[in-house]
Scaffold this active site. Structure first.
Site, mmCIF file in Angstrom:
data_model
loop_
_atom_site.group_PDB
_atom_site.id
_atom_site.type_symbol
_atom_site.label_atom_id
_atom_site.label_comp_id
_atom_site.label_asym_id
_atom_site.label_seq_id
_atom_site.Cartn_x
_atom_site.Cartn_y
_atom_site.Cartn_z
ATOM 1 N N GLN A 209 46.699 49.555 42.204
ATOM 2 C CA GLN A 209 47.882 48.763 42.529
ATOM 3 C C GLN A 209 47.607 47.831 43.700
ATOM 4 O O GLN A 209 47.837 48.171 44.855
ATOM 5 C CB GLN A 209 49.079 49.659 42.831
ATOM 6 C CG GLN A 209 50.333 48.848 42.989
ATOM 7 C CD GLN A 209 51.582 49.681 42.948
ATOM 8 O OE1 GLN A 209 51.561 50.877 42.725
ATOM 9 N NE2 GLN A 209 52.703 49.040 43.152
ATOM 10 N N PHE A 210 47.117 46.635 43.378
ATOM 11 C CA PHE A 210 46.770 45.662 44.415
ATOM 12 C C PHE A 210 47.965 45.273 45.274
ATOM 13 O O PHE A 210 47.810 44.828 46.407
ATOM 14 C CB PHE A 210 46.129 44.411 43.800
ATOM 15 C CG PHE A 210 47.094 43.486 43.125
ATOM 16 C CD1 PHE A 210 47.648 42.419 43.825
ATOM 17 C CD2 PHE A 210 47.446 43.670 41.800
ATOM 18 C CE1 PHE A 210 48.536 41.557 43.205
ATOM 19 C CE2 PHE A 210 48.332 42.815 41.174
ATOM 20 C CZ PHE A 210 48.888 41.755 41.879
ATOM 21 N N THR A 211 49.189 45.454 44.767
ATOM 22 C CA THR A 211 50.375 45.056 45.520
ATOM 23 C C THR A 211 50.582 45.888 46.782
ATOM 24 O O THR A 211 51.408 45.531 47.625
ATOM 25 C CB THR A 211 51.653 45.105 44.651
ATOM 26 O OG1 THR A 211 51.856 46.436 44.195
ATOM 27 C CG2 THR A 211 51.533 44.144 43.474
#
Length: 146
Positions: free
Chosen positions: A79-81
């Site tokens: 989850q790059f966010t």
């Protein structure tokens, strides 16, 4: 610094395009993201912390057991966010998130090292995933490798 959000769960699952990809029963659902200059030492730190994190209840109701002690599983989701920066304006900036080609290598290494210790399932890197869980507690811990 690699970043993980660890949630103790009764169950968790991930689907892509309406198809169930992975699911676990009691254990940990881990969201993980990487940034520039992350390497194997960051992964080793996270894997050690996550697998030994004592957030499961013992026979006295005290959080004193790890996912290893409880024979639980892990569902790992990239989850790059987690590296969304909201200091300026209302649209998060993701410039601190590691690019996909480099991040997938670290994600695969992370999942492999987890799986060497605890049964680990994963989502589909870079996909639009639908993740569900029943958070137990709720218990949510954020871990940074540095």
């Amino acid at each position: 610094m690699a970043r993980a959000v660890v949630q103790k769960c009764l169950n968790s699952s991930v689907s892509v395009d309406g198809k169930l990809i992975s699911s676990i029963d009691k254990g940990l659902m881990v969201l993980v993201a990487f940034t520039h200059n992350d390497n194997s030492s960051d992964i080793n730190y996270l894997v050690n912390k996550i697998t030994k994190l004592r957030i499961f209840e013992d026979e006295f109701g005290v959080m004193n057991k790890s996912v290893i002690d409880t024979s639980g599983s892990i569902l790992s989701i990239s989850q790059f966010t987690l590296y969304g920066n909201t200091k300026r304006g209302n649209r998060p900036s993701y410039v601190e998130a590691l690019g996909g080609d480099e991040a997938i290598k670290l994600y695969d290494e992370f999942c492999s090292k987890l799986n060497n210790i605890v049964p680990t399932k994963k989502g589909v890197f870079g996909s639009d995933m639908k993740v569900s869980l029943i958070n137990d507690g709720p218990t949510t811990i954020i871990i940074d490798s540095k």
